[in-house]
Design an enzyme around this catalytic site. Sequence first.
Site, mmCIF file in Angstrom:
data_model
loop_
_atom_site.group_PDB
_atom_site.id
_atom_site.type_symbol
_atom_site.label_atom_id
_atom_site.label_comp_id
_atom_site.label_asym_id
_atom_site.label_seq_id
_atom_site.Cartn_x
_atom_site.Cartn_y
_atom_site.Cartn_z
ATOM 1 N N ASP A 191 0.853 -1.186 0.000
ATOM 2 C CA ASP A 191 0.000 0.000 0.000
ATOM 3 C C ASP A 191 0.893 1.242 0.000
ATOM 4 O O ASP A 191 1.782 1.365 0.846
ATOM 5 C CB ASP A 191 -0.872 -0.006 1.251
ATOM 6 C CG ASP A 191 -2.000 1.013 1.193
ATOM 7 O OD1 ASP A 191 -1.745 2.150 0.727
ATOM 8 O OD2 ASP A 191 -3.115 0.696 1.623
ATOM 9 N N THR A 202 4.521 -11.779 -9.372
ATOM 10 C CA THR A 202 3.376 -11.851 -8.474
ATOM 11 C C THR A 202 2.099 -11.651 -9.286
ATOM 12 O O THR A 202 2.132 -11.290 -10.467
ATOM 13 C CB THR A 202 3.444 -10.756 -7.399
ATOM 14 O OG1 THR A 202 3.196 -9.491 -8.016
ATOM 15 C CG2 THR A 202 4.819 -10.732 -6.717
ATOM 16 N N GLU A 203 0.953 -11.866 -8.633
ATOM 17 C CA GLU A 203 -0.326 -11.641 -9.314
ATOM 18 C C GLU A 203 -0.446 -10.189 -9.783
ATOM 19 O O GLU A 203 -0.903 -9.908 -10.895
ATOM 20 C CB GLU A 203 -1.484 -11.993 -8.381
ATOM 21 C CG GLU A 203 -1.621 -13.476 -8.060
ATOM 22 C CD GLU A 203 -0.832 -13.902 -6.826
ATOM 23 O OE1 GLU A 203 0.002 -13.102 -6.331
ATOM 24 O OE2 GLU A 203 -1.047 -15.037 -6.348
ATOM 25 N N TYR A 204 -0.022 -9.252 -8.927
ATOM 26 C CA TYR A 204 -0.102 -7.836 -9.286
ATOM 27 C C TYR A 204 0.817 -7.509 -10.452
ATOM 28 O O TYR A 204 0.465 -6.730 -11.343
ATOM 29 C CB TYR A 204 0.258 -6.960 -8.084
ATOM 30 C CG TYR A 204 -0.898 -6.663 -7.168
ATOM 31 C CD1 TYR A 204 -2.041 -6.029 -7.633
ATOM 32 C CD2 TYR A 204 -0.845 -7.011 -5.824
ATOM 33 C CE1 TYR A 204 -3.103 -5.758 -6.789
ATOM 34 C CE2 TYR A 204 -1.900 -6.744 -4.969
ATOM 35 C CZ TYR A 204 -3.031 -6.117 -5.458
ATOM 36 O OH TYR A 204 -4.080 -5.849 -4.619
ATOM 37 N N GLU A 205 2.015 -8.084 -10.443
ATOM 38 C CA GLU A 205 2.938 -7.778 -11.540
ATOM 39 C C GLU A 205 2.353 -8.189 -12.886
ATOM 40 O O GLU A 205 2.442 -7.453 -13.864
ATOM 41 C CB GLU A 205 4.274 -8.488 -11.320
ATOM 42 C CG GLU A 205 5.273 -8.189 -12.432
ATOM 43 C CD GLU A 205 6.608 -8.866 -12.223
ATOM 44 O OE1 GLU A 205 7.307 -9.089 -13.229
ATOM 45 O OE2 GLU A 205 6.954 -9.162 -11.065
ATOM 46 N N LYS A 244 -0.998 9.836 1.431
ATOM 47 C CA LYS A 244 -1.175 11.067 2.202
ATOM 48 C C LYS A 244 -0.043 11.226 3.213
ATOM 49 O O LYS A 244 0.413 10.259 3.807
ATOM 50 C CB LYS A 244 -2.532 11.061 2.907
ATOM 51 C CG LYS A 244 -3.713 11.042 1.940
ATOM 52 C CD LYS A 244 -5.035 11.025 2.674
ATOM 53 C CE LYS A 244 -6.205 10.988 1.684
ATOM 54 N NZ LYS A 244 -7.512 10.944 2.364
#
Length: 209
Positions: free
Chosen positions: A114, A187-190, A118
């Site tokens: 993540d 990875t899945e995100y990659e 902010k």
Amino acid sequence: MRLRHRPWTETVLEENKDIALSLEDLSEDSLKGFDHLEIGCGLGGFLLELSRSDPEGRYLGVEVSLNAFASAVKKASAVKKEQTNFLLLHAPIERLLPYLPAGRLKAIYVNFPDPWPKKRQQHRRLSSPKLLKEYYRMLVPGGKVYFRTDNVPLFEDSVESFVDSRLFRTETIVPFLSETYAGLPPTEYERKFRARGIPIQLLVATKEE
């Protein structure tokens, strides 16, 4: 990306307590044998691939999202008879630090964390100065942190944080391609990001002797 609650979550977790623990299950000796740690293991594919390819290593995956954790446990349950060198934990990494011994880990993997964009949130980043000191404590001399992200501001800030700590020797690879770097499967995100043409950045931070 938020994962929705699955109706089988509680059943899967109850049936796989041999490979899936929570904070309540831990004791001082629970994590002493592990030498690789993935923080934020998500759906578990990366950790399971590493443990499959390195049966002599012992791999610990930590995930704070219950829904992602349950999906990882379900995936892991299909291979746990053949792969006996991993453990999954549902907990925030900060709560686990007292259980993780010093000078034990060969590698720490942080994949697509993540970004906490902010300013008031940035102390929660997995590259915060406080956590970098813990990484240094847990790693063996010459041990490495692999920090992978698609988020450019997070990557640049994280590189600066590692350099400023004076605890690590740093190397950056941009763009990062998993097929050209041994020991770091996608990875899945990659896979999703690269399919959309989004480049990946990798920071390798080595603990100084």
